[in-house]
Design an enzyme around this catalytic site. Structure first.
Site, PDB file in Angstrom:
ATOM      1  N   GLY A  65      20.654  58.164  58.112  1.00  0.00           N
ATOM      2  CA  GLY A  65      20.812  58.532  59.513  1.00  0.00           C
ATOM      3  C   GLY A  65      19.687  57.967  60.344  1.00  0.00           C
ATOM      4  CD  GLN A 111      14.621  58.357  63.208  1.00  0.00           C
ATOM      5  OE1 GLN A 111      15.830  58.528  63.167  1.00  0.00           O
ATOM      6  NE2 GLN A 111      13.856  58.366  62.126  1.00  0.00           N
ATOM      7  CB  CYS A 146      12.177  61.526  58.434  1.00  0.00           C
ATOM      8  SG  CYS A 146      12.400  61.025  60.153  1.00  0.00           S
ATOM      9  CG  LEU A 147      14.894  55.818  57.928  1.00  0.00           C
ATOM     10  CD1 LEU A 147      15.981  55.010  58.620  1.00  0.00           C
ATOM     11  CD2 LEU A 147      14.502  55.162  56.607  1.00  0.00           C
ATOM     12  CG  HIS A 166      16.806  64.735  59.603  1.00  0.00           C
ATOM     13  ND1 HIS A 166      15.743  64.976  58.754  1.00  0.00           N
ATOM     14  CD2 HIS A 166      16.465  63.635  60.310  1.00  0.00           C
ATOM     15  CE1 HIS A 166      14.802  64.056  58.959  1.00  0.00           C
ATOM     16  NE2 HIS A 166      15.220  63.230  59.904  1.00  0.00           N
ATOM     17  CD  GLU A 167      19.306  61.293  61.768  1.00  0.00           C
ATOM     18  OE1 GLU A 167      18.663  60.926  62.772  1.00  0.00           O
ATOM     19  OE2 GLU A 167      18.888  61.135  60.609  1.00  0.00           O
ATOM     20  CG  HIS A 185      15.215  62.506  64.730  1.00  0.00           C
ATOM     21  ND1 HIS A 185      13.865  62.266  64.793  1.00  0.00           N
ATOM     22  CD2 HIS A 185      15.570  62.287  63.441  1.00  0.00           C
ATOM     23  CE1 HIS A 185      13.426  61.919  63.584  1.00  0.00           C
ATOM     24  NE2 HIS A 185      14.435  61.924  62.746  1.00  0.00           N
TER      25      HIS A 185
HETATM   26 ZN    ZN Z   1      14.453  61.537  60.755  1.00  0.00          ZN
END
Ligand code: ZN
Length: 185
Positions: A45, A50, A107-108, A149-150, A153
């Protein structure tokens, strides 16, 4: 086009996304780039914040996560999540179920950090797709976790905010280093 993934410490990751009023070429290009960027980074995701955009837009694809199953329902019928991937969710709204479960998340924007995070076991999602159609589904397993999670963000919330204070304390040094690195670049 692969875009740069912003790392913890960048203020845009703490900024709430704006509602997308019009799905234009900019949004379509952004969604395509976000998918490419997510696949390139082997993520499941990615949220607009991000890649530096404060918009309520996220992309998800759990197809390759064989070891972590996902469940999905459309109109109350269970479906194969793979047939609905990738998901481009515009202005998503979530209704989390009451029951929660703990699971591992990364998480990226936090390279090499994972933690056990509580999330609702099942979540109902309404959003728009890239064509502007209203989509509605329920998700559990990895997909349910990824959507939550997304969506966080998009509200400027990061998974470290949902860690136990003990877990966060044990990561304090790493987090400080990440933030220092991202300020330098
Ligand atoms: Zn993340």
């Amino acid at each position: 086009m692969i875009r740069e993934i912003l790392i913890y410490g960048e203020s845009v990751l703490r900024t709430k996304g704006k509602q997308i009023e019009k799905i234009d070429d900019d949004i379509r290009a952004l969604a395509a780039d976000m998918l490419e960027t997510m696949y390139d980074a082997n993520g499941v995701g990615l949220a607009a914040q991000q890649v530096g955009r404060t918009l309520r837009l996220t992309v998800i694809d759990v197809s390759d996560a064989e070891s972590r199953p996902s469940k999905m329902w459309v109109a109350g019928e269970e479906v194969d999540p793979k047939e609905h991937m990738p998901l481009v969710l515009i202005n998503p709204e979530l209704q989390p179920g009451e029951e929660s479960e703990i699971g591992t998340e990364g998480c990226l924007s936090f390279p090499e950090i994972t933690a056990e995070i509580p999330r609702s076991a099942k979540v109902k999602v309404t959003a728009q797709d890239l064509q502007g159609n209203r989509i509605e589904f329920e998700a559990a397993g990895l997909l349910g976790r990824a959507v939550q999670h997304e969506a966080d963000h998009l509200n400027g919330i990061l998974f470290i905010d949902r860690m136990s204070s003990a877990a966060k304390a044990s990561l304090a040094g790493k987090l400080k280093r990440l933030a220092a690195e991202s300020k330098k670049s």
